[in-house]
Design a protein around this motif. Sequence first.
Motif, PDB file in Angstrom:
ATOM      1  N   ARG A 367      45.974  30.346 -32.737  1.00  0.00           N
ATOM      2  CA  ARG A 367      45.963  31.557 -31.902  1.00  0.00           C
ATOM      3  C   ARG A 367      44.592  31.764 -31.262  1.00  0.00           C
ATOM      4  O   ARG A 367      44.499  32.140 -30.081  1.00  0.00           O
ATOM      5  N   ARG A 371      43.769  31.724 -27.232  1.00  0.00           N
ATOM      6  CA  ARG A 371      43.133  32.883 -26.608  1.00  0.00           C
ATOM      7  C   ARG A 371      41.849  32.474 -25.877  1.00  0.00           C
ATOM      8  O   ARG A 371      41.601  32.889 -24.739  1.00  0.00           O
ATOM      9  N   ARG A 375      40.630  32.522 -21.870  1.00  0.00           N
ATOM     10  CA  ARG A 375      39.399  33.192 -21.465  1.00  0.00           C
ATOM     11  C   ARG A 375      38.465  32.238 -20.734  1.00  0.00           C
ATOM     12  O   ARG A 375      37.893  32.581 -19.689  1.00  0.00           O
TER      13      ARG A 375
END
Length: 474
Positions: A367, A371, A375
């Motif tokens: 995860r 993420r 970004r």
Amino acid sequence: MAESWVNSAEAVGADLLLDLRPGLSGPGGRRAALIGALREAVRGGRLAPGTRLPPYRSLAADLGVARNTVADAYAELVAEGWLTARQGSGTRVAERAKPLGDRTRVPRKAPARTRGPRHDLRQGTPDASSFPRAAWLASYRRALRTAPNEAFGPGDPAGRTELREALTEYLARTRGVRTEPGRIVICSGFAHALRLLFPAVLRGPLAVESYGLPFHRSLLSAAGVRTVPLPVDEDGARVDGLGAERAVLLTPAHQFPTGGPLHPGRRAAVVDWARSRAGVVLEDDYDGEFRYDRRPVGALQGLDPERVVHIGSVSKSLSPALRLGWMVLPERHVDGVLAAKGEREAWAGVLDQLALADFVVSGSYDRHVRRMRQRYRARRDRLVAALAAHAPRVEVTGVAAGLHAVLRLPPGSERSVLKAAEWQGLALDGLAGFRHPEAAGPAPDGLVVGYATPAEHAYGAALEALCAALPESA
């Protein structure tokens, strides 16, 4: 008493190191000796203001004196202002700006810090502000709660079984690595892996890409290993230039720093070369997790686990502060690496290993990587858009994956741009700094821009400073 130095420890007090040898604190017996020793500890700064002292009973027992002796000593020092006593708070060293009784003492000052750049676009580090503190803390707590008792003994140099099992599954699933826990050795990062491999297990000369980290070349040189540069182009290292070497170091997932994966034909060719010469390929899986505009490129190790040493770490995906990495080794090299490492784990903390194992198995690592991939892709897009608007003649390469981009500059302009960046308070890496000193052929000018380093709130200002430093900017 015959003893000189005494430690007194209790949960509610502080450890005291007191010199009660006769003659050091003047006449007057043990009470005077204790008063003098406590004064000296406060005066010298060993007992800081606010430090809680042990209760009368415990200090008297440790020192072998009567309880009233300690009580009288404390009372006198309270009256003199050295100590304070308050109901429910115990006896403490009085709060003062500096130690008592030492008027000539020079106040302690923290060493002055050199002010760094206002903006930082250097490569090599992730956004430290994005470390997943809550998820990591949860994994650390679970690991601590469930750790077997033997985990708190001497560490296995191979690394914790829990982490090696977790990495076996993770690397197979995400990188196509073929291995088993017994062929994984935990280390503190890529540099540590090189120190373990050379010269204890492998010897030079070592073929390397003509662009790479100078720190790694220096480390190898210190180990007596001569590095031989291979030319690099848009398809990665020119492995057809391999000669008499028995080992080669590559960044096949994303060539560092020029960018781009190693061409499939060259991947097959370098494995064939290793088989024909009984050689070995060292695979630095740099930026393997961070891909944006292309399909995943699996690990080179999957082509031949007996000819490739796969090396990875969490320094880019999580944090370099964790000091955790791994080597996936051919079976014949496991014993040699473990012998070089020593009988006990001296590098990677056991609790950190257990926490990382939980972090991987629980899915938190996946995860976090997803993420951060989103970004960093957004940051890359902002970089490309800013350059298109303010410096359209600057070519941007190596942006399909990784945490940095290479900006191609007009010939002869790299130094002047770096100087302009310095005037803007911007820290940048020039491409020339990564070039092997023996590399042949032209040396293009360029910048290596790390877009992962700044915190989110500081990234826009860093891009403005970059655009202001480029020759095409307004």
